[in-house]
Design a protein around this motif. Structure first.
Motif, PDB file in Angstrom:
ATOM      1  N   ASN A 141      -9.407   6.252   1.843  1.00 62.32           N
ATOM      2  CA  ASN A 141      -9.473   5.370   2.995  1.00 62.32           C
ATOM      3  C   ASN A 141     -10.970   5.221   3.154  1.00 62.32           C
ATOM      4  OD1 ASN A 141      -8.764   6.419   6.518  1.00 62.32           O
ATOM      5  ND2 ASN A 141      -9.267   4.334   5.652  1.00 62.32           N
ATOM      6  N   ALA A 155      -4.770   1.467  -4.918  1.00 57.63           N
ATOM      7  CA  ALA A 155      -5.399   0.621  -3.893  1.00 57.63           C
ATOM      8  C   ALA A 155      -5.996   1.379  -2.837  1.00 57.63           C
ATOM      9  CB  ALA A 155      -4.567  -0.805  -3.561  1.00 57.63           C
ATOM     10  N   LEU A 157       0.844  -1.040  -0.014  1.00 62.01           N
ATOM     11  CA  LEU A 157       0.140   0.048   0.090  1.00 62.01           C
ATOM     12  C   LEU A 157       0.866   1.296   0.080  1.00 62.01           C
ATOM     13  CD1 LEU A 157      -2.982   1.072   0.393  1.00 62.01           C
ATOM     14  CD2 LEU A 157      -2.374   1.308   2.655  1.00 62.01           C
ATOM     15  N   GLN A 158       0.671   2.238  -0.717  1.00 61.19           N
ATOM     16  CA  GLN A 158       1.352   3.355  -0.898  1.00 61.19           C
ATOM     17  C   GLN A 158       0.154   4.357  -0.252  1.00 61.19           C
ATOM     18  OE1 GLN A 158       4.278   4.083  -2.313  1.00 61.19           O
ATOM     19  NE2 GLN A 158       4.900   1.852  -2.395  1.00 61.19           N
ATOM     20  N   LEU A 159       0.388   5.157   0.962  1.00 59.68           N
ATOM     21  CA  LEU A 159      -0.323   5.882   1.457  1.00 59.68           C
ATOM     22  C   LEU A 159       0.296   7.458   1.077  1.00 59.68           C
ATOM     23  CD1 LEU A 159      -1.240   5.411   5.198  1.00 59.68           C
ATOM     24  CD2 LEU A 159      -2.629   5.397   3.420  1.00 59.68           C
ATOM     25  N   LEU A 174      -7.434   1.773   1.177  1.00 52.73           N
ATOM     26  CA  LEU A 174      -7.135   1.337   2.582  1.00 52.73           C
ATOM     27  C   LEU A 174      -8.565   1.237   3.195  1.00 52.73           C
ATOM     28  CD1 LEU A 174      -5.210   0.692   4.821  1.00 52.73           C
ATOM     29  CD2 LEU A 174      -5.233   3.015   5.487  1.00 52.73           C
ATOM     30  N   ALA A 227      -5.993  -3.750   2.061  1.00 49.12           N
ATOM     31  CA  ALA A 227      -5.208  -3.492   2.966  1.00 49.12           C
ATOM     32  C   ALA A 227      -6.238  -3.086   4.100  1.00 49.12           C
ATOM     33  CB  ALA A 227      -4.159  -2.664   2.576  1.00 49.12           C
TER      34      ALA A 227
END
Ligand code: G3P
Ligand code: MG
Length: 230
Positions: free
Chosen positions: A96, A127, A2-4, A129, A149
């Motif tokens: 999110n 993607a 995951l790339q936040l 969260l 995720a």
């Protein structure tokens, strides 16, 4: 993996537009957010919608419970989850997805949310969260769609946070930035979790939290926090 982003718009850009509406998501994008946080719950007839409170009273001025209202009878400004996803596709926004079940619908809400994501989430977007204050929702999400995720959402962290995160195979911890201590932040980062905080609207506070190891700040005022952190 995951790339936040460093900044997520809370309920869109709740400081500038009615929260959890398409207008709020557009405002968040305009103000520099690349992701937004939204709250997802189910109507009486099981349609996932974007709404924070159990009742429509505060945000829509309608004295009715979401759990007792059919989707067709909702005020127009309340987006379905599908309409929100389509808006994110148009704007290029990540999300999110906070699973915010009405009481007793913890597992059902999570299952419907992830089924919707599987069907509708655009492959071109980062993607999403998932997060929730309800461990039962995160368990149901993990069982139904482990590919999304998850982050445990905990207002005031206690010593059991790691146990709770491990139990739902979370990759992240989302917590109240005003209650987070530096020691706890170090503990979470050392354990390998992504660390996000809500709801921080002050640039200096955001900088201090970033200095403690916080990777992502959820804010009502994305322009303020983007200016401080990016
Ligand atoms: O997901 C972060 C934050 O939205 C959690 O609290 O009550 O604003 O949904 P709340
Ligand atoms: Mg929320």
């Amino acid at each position: 993996m995951l790339q936040l982003p460093k900044v997520i718009g809370h309920r869109g850009a709740a400081a500038y537009a009615p929260e959890n509406t398409l207008e709020s998501f557009r405002e968040a994008r305009y103000r520099g957010a690349t992701w937004v946080e939204i709250d997802v719950k189910l109507t009486a007839d099981g349609v996932p919608i974007v709404m924070h409170d159990p009742s429509l009273e505060r945000t829509m001025g309608v004295d009715r419970l979401v759990a007792e209202t059919r989707a067709a009878d909702l005020p127009k400004a309340v987006p379905t989850f599908e309409a929100a996803i389509d808006c994110f596709r148009e704007l290029g926004l990540g999300c999110n997805v906070e699973i915010k079940p009405c009481e007793g619908r913890e597992a059902e809400t999570a299952r419907v949310a992830v089924e919707t994501l599987r069907r509708r989430w655009p492959a071109a977007l980062p993607a999403p969260l998932l997060s929730s204050f309800k461990d039962a929702s995160l368990r149901a999400a993990r069982d139904a769609a482990p590919e999304f995720a998850r982050a445990v959402l905990i207002d005031a962290l206690e010593d059991d946070w790691g146990k709770r995160a491990a139990a739902v195979a979370a990759v992240g911890v989302n917590t109240n930035g005003k209650k987070l201590t530096a020691l706890r932040a170090v503990e979470i980062r050392k354990a390998g979790y992504l660390l996000s905080v809500y709801t921080i609207n002050d640039g200096d506070v955001a900088k201090a939290l970033a200095g403690m190891g916080v990777q992502c700040v959820i804010t009502d005022a994305p322009d303020v926090i983007v200016a401080a952190l990016i």
